[in-house]
Motif scaffolding. Structure first.
Motif, PDB file in Angstrom:
ATOM      1  N   LYS A  36       0.850  -1.194   0.000  1.00  0.00           N
ATOM      2  CA  LYS A  36       0.000   0.000   0.000  1.00  0.00           C
ATOM      3  C   LYS A  36       0.880   1.237   0.000  1.00  0.00           C
ATOM      4  O   LYS A  36       2.072   1.156   0.355  1.00  0.00           O
ATOM      5  CB  LYS A  36      -0.958  -0.003   1.195  1.00  0.00           C
ATOM      6  CG  LYS A  36      -0.322  -0.055   2.557  1.00  0.00           C
ATOM      7  CD  LYS A  36      -1.406  -0.131   3.628  1.00  0.00           C
ATOM      8  CE  LYS A  36      -0.788  -0.207   5.021  1.00  0.00           C
ATOM      9  NZ  LYS A  36      -1.828  -0.287   6.071  1.00  0.00           N
ATOM     10  N   ASP A  37       0.305   2.347  -0.411  1.00  0.00           N
ATOM     11  CA  ASP A  37       1.053   3.608  -0.539  1.00  0.00           C
ATOM     12  C   ASP A  37       2.283   3.430  -1.420  1.00  0.00           C
ATOM     13  O   ASP A  37       3.348   4.030  -1.178  1.00  0.00           O
ATOM     14  CB  ASP A  37       1.465   4.143   0.845  1.00  0.00           C
ATOM     15  CG  ASP A  37       0.270   4.400   1.747  1.00  0.00           C
ATOM     16  OD1 ASP A  37      -0.789   4.809   1.211  1.00  0.00           O
ATOM     17  OD2 ASP A  37       0.368   4.180   2.959  1.00  0.00           O
ATOM     18  N   GLY A  38       2.162   2.556  -2.406  1.00  0.00           N
ATOM     19  CA  GLY A  38       3.219   2.394  -3.391  1.00  0.00           C
ATOM     20  C   GLY A  38       4.395   1.539  -2.983  1.00  0.00           C
ATOM     21  O   GLY A  38       5.406   1.488  -3.700  1.00  0.00           O
ATOM     22  N   GLU A 142      -7.295  -4.437  -2.649  1.00  0.00           N
ATOM     23  CA  GLU A 142      -7.938  -3.121  -2.631  1.00  0.00           C
ATOM     24  C   GLU A 142      -9.439  -3.237  -2.898  1.00  0.00           C
ATOM     25  O   GLU A 142      -9.877  -3.979  -3.779  1.00  0.00           O
ATOM     26  CB  GLU A 142      -7.320  -2.213  -3.694  1.00  0.00           C
ATOM     27  CG  GLU A 142      -7.896  -0.796  -3.689  1.00  0.00           C
ATOM     28  CD  GLU A 142      -7.358   0.049  -4.823  1.00  0.00           C
ATOM     29  OE1 GLU A 142      -7.553   1.277  -4.765  1.00  0.00           O
ATOM     30  OE2 GLU A 142      -6.763  -0.491  -5.760  1.00  0.00           O
ATOM     31  N   SER A 148      -9.743  -2.041 -13.294  1.00  0.00           N
ATOM     32  CA  SER A 148      -8.353  -1.611 -13.443  1.00  0.00           C
ATOM     33  C   SER A 148      -7.510  -2.337 -12.407  1.00  0.00           C
ATOM     34  O   SER A 148      -8.038  -2.911 -11.449  1.00  0.00           O
ATOM     35  CB  SER A 148      -8.231  -0.093 -13.265  1.00  0.00           C
ATOM     36  OG  SER A 148      -8.672   0.284 -11.972  1.00  0.00           O
ATOM     37  N   ALA A 150      -5.331  -3.120  -9.229  1.00  0.00           N
ATOM     38  CA  ALA A 150      -5.455  -2.609  -7.863  1.00  0.00           C
ATOM     39  C   ALA A 150      -4.223  -1.809  -7.462  1.00  0.00           C
ATOM     40  O   ALA A 150      -3.150  -1.911  -8.074  1.00  0.00           O
ATOM     41  CB  ALA A 150      -5.655  -3.776  -6.904  1.00  0.00           C
ATOM     42  N   ASN A 151      -4.375  -1.049  -6.409  1.00  0.00           N
ATOM     43  CA  ASN A 151      -3.254  -0.311  -5.817  1.00  0.00           C
ATOM     44  C   ASN A 151      -2.807  -0.920  -4.492  1.00  0.00           C
ATOM     45  O   ASN A 151      -1.820  -0.464  -3.902  1.00  0.00           O
ATOM     46  CB  ASN A 151      -3.647   1.151  -5.592  1.00  0.00           C
ATOM     47  CG  ASN A 151      -3.840   1.901  -6.900  1.00  0.00           C
ATOM     48  OD1 ASN A 151      -2.968   1.860  -7.767  1.00  0.00           O
ATOM     49  ND2 ASN A 151      -4.975   2.560  -7.056  1.00  0.00           N
ATOM     50  N   GLU A 152      -3.549  -1.937  -4.022  1.00  0.00           N
ATOM     51  CA  GLU A 152      -3.190  -2.606  -2.767  1.00  0.00           C
ATOM     52  C   GLU A 152      -3.226  -4.124  -2.978  1.00  0.00           C
ATOM     53  O   GLU A 152      -4.130  -4.637  -3.660  1.00  0.00           O
ATOM     54  CB  GLU A 152      -4.152  -2.216  -1.648  1.00  0.00           C
ATOM     55  CG  GLU A 152      -4.082  -0.735  -1.290  1.00  0.00           C
ATOM     56  CD  GLU A 152      -5.058  -0.345  -0.176  1.00  0.00           C
ATOM     57  OE1 GLU A 152      -5.756  -1.253   0.346  1.00  0.00           O
ATOM     58  OE2 GLU A 152      -5.116   0.848   0.156  1.00  0.00           O
ATOM     59  N   TYR A 153      -2.254  -4.803  -2.369  1.00  0.00           N
ATOM     60  CA  TYR A 153      -2.124  -6.253  -2.537  1.00  0.00           C
ATOM     61  C   TYR A 153      -1.722  -6.893  -1.216  1.00  0.00           C
ATOM     62  O   TYR A 153      -1.219  -6.237  -0.305  1.00  0.00           O
ATOM     63  CB  TYR A 153      -1.063  -6.585  -3.606  1.00  0.00           C
ATOM     64  CG  TYR A 153      -1.431  -6.066  -4.970  1.00  0.00           C
ATOM     65  CD1 TYR A 153      -2.144  -6.861  -5.869  1.00  0.00           C
ATOM     66  CD2 TYR A 153      -1.097  -4.772  -5.353  1.00  0.00           C
ATOM     67  CE1 TYR A 153      -2.503  -6.378  -7.114  1.00  0.00           C
ATOM     68  CE2 TYR A 153      -1.456  -4.270  -6.598  1.00  0.00           C
ATOM     69  CZ  TYR A 153      -2.156  -5.083  -7.470  1.00  0.00           C
ATOM     70  OH  TYR A 153      -2.526  -4.608  -8.700  1.00  0.00           O
TER      71      TYR A 153
END
Length: 349
Positions: A36-38, A142, A148, A150-153
């Motif tokens: 998370k948060d990249g 996420e 699209s 996800a940004n969280e895994y």
């Protein structure tokens, strides 16, 4: 650094290790690491148990999920070994990249896995054939149903004690309609959806008395590619033949180990496209001596017969089978009972 939260008690004394069903019993602990948060956060080893996800977690809607299969072995001196774990690490990141999942750092993978195995060391039983099956996997965690990436895994590792894998006599059906993967797809990746899509045609084959399917190419169904969850080998005369890896075929760790051993012991091999016609004709002429699958769970799984277009073929029973030879050589390396001149063993210290 790894955050370690030990389970208050162990389930070990509740397990009958003489009667294990593959993949049904799990050890006391698991590893969990969130993206998370990249960036990937600090890995946590904690008690095995349920995880909390929103119903809108993207893994449920768009199938962003990849996994690996590995094993840990304990030798006569209580030392713990892995078999070519660098290959599993590279492959899960290759799979992740194809599904737009962020790759997992190498130091996190090996450090967290090593700590998990040391904590649950008692679950790894000695004895040829006993092992601890290791399942690393990554899912999109996420919340949200927009189509699209996800940004969280969530990256996790769970472990399951295993006995010598034996599934009885295996007969396979050459696929005439269904395909496992197509050019440009995700066949080379250990994507969860690859396996989910296999179950229906495999069930149809089981109704006809077969245990597995050998998948054929999606374009023509003229070339043999993989067997169920295994890579596939054919022995015609004394020559060992297997299909090349591609974007349709999984680059199996056991497969490449068999090819290396074959070269070491001067067994002639060919890595090339294998046609259905060639194998059927070889069987009809009595030149097809063996077929066997290779994979982590089974190591080497002999195939005793196959079916195609309503016709069934049985293979000869050989005392000097390549299947038996390769399985013995591989397992002795895995259990630290033979020299490892290839540097395949990795000790967990």
């Amino acid at each position: 650094m790894i955050d370690i939260q030990k389970a208050p008690s162990s389930k070990l004394d509740q397990v009958n290790f003489d009667n294990l069903t593959f993949g049904q019993v799990f050890t006391d602990h698991m590893m969990e690491c969130d993206f998370k948060d990249g960036k990937w956060q600090k890995p946590i080893i904690k008690e095995y148990g349920p995880i909390c996800l929103q119903p809108s977690a993207r893994v449920f809607h768009y199938g962003q999920a990849v996994f690996e299969g590995m094993k840990a072995y304990k030798d006569a001196d209580e030392r713990i070994w892995l078999f070519r774990p660098d290959q599993n690490f590279e492959r899960i990141n290759k799979s992740a990249k194809r599904l737009a999942i962020p790759e997992f750092p190498k130091e996190y993978f090996f450090n967290a896995l090593g700590e998990l195995l040391k904590i649950d060391k008692a679950w790894i039983k000695q004895g040829f054939g006993n092992s601890l099956y290791i399942r690393p996997f990554v899912i999109a965690s996420e919340a949200g149903v927009s189509a699209s990436a996800a940004n969280e895994y969530k990256f996790m590792i769970i472990c399951s004690p295993a006995q010598a894998y034996y599934s009885g006599e295996v007969r396979v059906k050459f696929s005439e309609k269904y395909s496992r993967a197509a050019d440009g797809g995700v066949g080379f990746a250990k994507a969860a959806g690859n396996y989910g899509a296999q179950f229906y045609p495999t069930n149809l084959a089981k109704e006809e008395g077969y245990q597995q399917i050998i998948w054929t190419d999606a374009n023509s169904h003229e070339y043999l590619e993989e067997a169920g969850t295994m890579n596939i080998f054919f022995r015609i005369g004394d020559k060992l033949i297997t299909a090349p890896t591609s974007d349709r075929i999984l680059d199996g760790v056991t497969r490449k180990s068999v090819l290396t051993l074959a070269e070491e012991y001067n067994i002639e091999t060919e890595v090339r496209r294998v046609s259905v016609k060639e194998i059927v004709e070889a069987a009809e002429k009595g030149e097809l001596k063996e077929m066997f699958g290779s994979g982590t769970a089974t190591v080497i799984n002999p195939i005793v017969g196959f079916g195609h277009k309503g016709k069934k073929f049985e293979l000869p029973k050989l005392e000097d089978s390549y299947a038996r030879f390769f399985k013995d050589k591989l397992m002795k390396i895995q259990y630290n009972e033979a020299e490892d001149k290839f540097g395949w063993r990795y000790e967990v210290k």
